[in-house]
Design an enzyme around this catalytic site. Structure first.
Site, PDB file in Angstrom:
ATOM      1  N   ILE A  52       1.291  -4.191  -0.718  1.00  0.00           N
ATOM      2  CA  ILE A  52       0.277  -3.598  -1.611  1.00  0.00           C
ATOM      3  C   ILE A  52      -0.919  -4.532  -1.678  1.00  0.00           C
ATOM      4  CG2 ILE A  52      -0.204  -2.839  -4.003  1.00  0.00           C
ATOM      5  CD1 ILE A  52       2.029  -1.251  -2.636  1.00  0.00           C
ATOM      6  N   HIS A  53      -2.099  -4.036  -1.350  1.00  0.00           N
ATOM      7  CA  HIS A  53      -3.265  -4.915  -1.510  1.00  0.00           C
ATOM      8  C   HIS A  53      -4.585  -4.177  -1.721  1.00  0.00           C
ATOM      9  CE1 HIS A  53      -4.061  -3.784   2.621  1.00  0.00           C
ATOM     10  NE2 HIS A  53      -5.242  -4.350   2.544  1.00  0.00           N
ATOM     11  N   ARG A  54      -4.597  -2.826  -1.622  1.00  0.00           N
ATOM     12  CA  ARG A  54      -5.882  -2.116  -1.746  1.00  0.00           C
ATOM     13  C   ARG A  54      -6.451  -2.311  -3.143  1.00  0.00           C
ATOM     14  NH1 ARG A  54      -5.810  -0.513   2.944  1.00  0.00           N
ATOM     15  NH2 ARG A  54      -7.719  -1.692   3.205  1.00  0.00           N
ATOM     16  N   ARG A  72      -4.481 -11.200  -3.222  1.00  0.00           N
ATOM     17  CA  ARG A  72      -5.194 -10.421  -4.242  1.00  0.00           C
ATOM     18  C   ARG A  72      -4.197  -9.822  -5.243  1.00  0.00           C
ATOM     19  NH1 ARG A  72      -7.786  -5.569  -1.794  1.00  0.00           N
ATOM     20  NH2 ARG A  72      -9.573  -6.819  -1.214  1.00  0.00           N
ATOM     21  N   ASP A 123       0.089   0.457   1.008  1.00  0.00           N
ATOM     22  CA  ASP A 123      -1.240   1.057   0.895  1.00  0.00           C
ATOM     23  C   ASP A 123      -2.150   0.515   1.992  1.00  0.00           C
ATOM     24  OD1 ASP A 123      -1.771  -1.503  -0.003  1.00  0.00           O
ATOM     25  OD2 ASP A 123      -2.367  -0.924  -2.028  1.00  0.00           O
TER      26      ASP A 123
END
Ligand code: UDP
Length: 362
Positions: free
Chosen positions: A206-208, A241, A284
């Site tokens: 997950i990073h968006r 992030r 994502d």
């Protein structure tokens, strides 16, 4: 032909590795590599240069962090003198990051021909910073190398029809080249090697920004992952992030769950190895959605739309609406469920050679 390639983020190092290798094998081209610094540490940058044997960048701009405008602006300020000194025949950019956009604008203003690899992708969601970057870059590019037929059609709809080439997906080249080594498994930590041998786990990334920067969405995603882990082990390499946005309580819950394997970002070879043995990939990421398909692993994507819609159409990818869908429940339904066979929209794994021969004969 002197090509100046500008990279800055993890997926760009992977894509650039294949062209870098192909250019080095030729004697009619040379490549100057510029690293903007967008991703810069050992796990998000150095490991890719080592594992993928990419040449050391001749120029490192050291630009990272800040708002989108601030980062993009500083990159442009740093890029101008590099282009003036190097005077390349062509500037080559990949994908949709701020590094892509900064380079596209600078090259165009100098009148240097611009090639965009991974052109024509659209999510049709202008709230995504990546969508802005790719639309603008495509409209500046002189050579548009599309990974799929869908991407070519997207460009046609925007009136871009000249020098548009359907060349296949360079990430497929990379997955074929790097993903088949029996040595990759040995790079995994003992703990991950063990879970990967079971071939019964979920791999999640997950990073968006749309997911990490909205606390409620991120909370729902992490709750979903924890619930999923009650049923199957979940390997979760955490993007910096995402780690930065997680509250202590959630991080503690993830660390304490016996079936959550929380790790630092992984090297590409370890990542490919974990992807190929997973029963489900929950992500994502743009690149990871496709890699799931390359290894014929079902994918559940935590986004409202995808640039790789052909994977959804052919049953390999399922979109989960994070704001309303029961995440664990939807993901569990995808676990181990294959899509349609006999479908490959991403070319034959010769994208790098096709791009170079197109450029040299232009
Ligand atoms: N990747 C990796 N290690 C990780 C997570 C991802 O090597 O811990 C690789 C992944 O295999 C894929 C690429 O990074 O090739 C995707 O990059 P990312 O998800 O950061 O960006 P996106 O594709 O969404 O632009």
């Amino acid at each position: 032909m002197k090509i100046l390639t500008i990279v800055g983020a993890r997926p760009q190092f992977i894509k650039a590795a294949m062209l870098n290798r192909a250019i080095r094998a030729r004697n009619d081209m040379s490549e100057v590599l510029v690293h903007t610094g967008q991703h810069h540490d050992a796990q998000m940058s150095d490991v890719f240069f080592q594992q993928l044997d990419i040449q050391r960048p001749q120029h490192s701009l050291g630009v990272s962090g800040g708002t989108h405008g601030d980062m993009t602006g500083r990159m442009m300020i740093a890029l101008d003198p590099v282009l003036q000194v190097e005077r390349p025949d062509l500037v080559l950019v990949y994908g949709d990051t701020n590094s892509t956009l900064a380079a596209a604008v600078c090259a165009s203003k100098f009148g240097i021909p611009l090639a965009h690899v991974e052109a024509g992708l659209r999510s049709f969601n202008r709230a995504m910073p990546e969508e802005i970057n790719r639309v603008l870059t495509d409209h500046l590019a002189n050579y548009l190398f599309c990974p799929t037929r869908t991407a070519v059609e997207n460009l046609q709809r925007e009136g871009i029809v000249t020098n548009v080439h359907d060349v296949g997906d360079i990430m497929y080249d990379a997955a074929l080249h790097y993903g088949n080594s029996p040595d990759n498994a040995a790079l995994l930590s003992a703990e991950l090697r063990e879970v990967h041998q079971t071939r019964a786990y979920v791999l999640a990334t997950i990073h968006r920004q749309e997911n990490t920067d909205a606390p409620q969405r991120l909370g729902r995603i992490m709750d979903g992952i924890l619930e999923l882990a009650d049923a199957h082990p979940v390997v979760l390499p955490l993007h910096p992030r995402t780690r930065g946005k997680l509250d202590d309580a959630t991080l503690k819950r993830l660390c304490e769950h016996k079936q959550v394997y929380l790790t630092e970002p992984l090297g590409y070879l370890e990542m490919l190895q974990l992807e190929r043995n997973a029963q489900l990939i929950l992500t994502d990421s743009g690149g990871v959605q496709k890699e799931a398909f390359f290894f014929k692993v079902p994918c559940a994507t935590l986004r409202d739309q995808t640039e790789w819609k052909e994977l959804v159409d052919h049953g390999w990818n399922t979109l989960i609406d994070v704001s309303i869908d029961p995440i664990a429940d939807r993901a569990l339904r995808c676990y181990g469920r294959a899509g349609h066979a006999d479908f490959n929209p991403y070319g034959e794994g010769h994208t790098s050679e096709t791009i170079l021969s197109t450029l040299i004969s232009a």
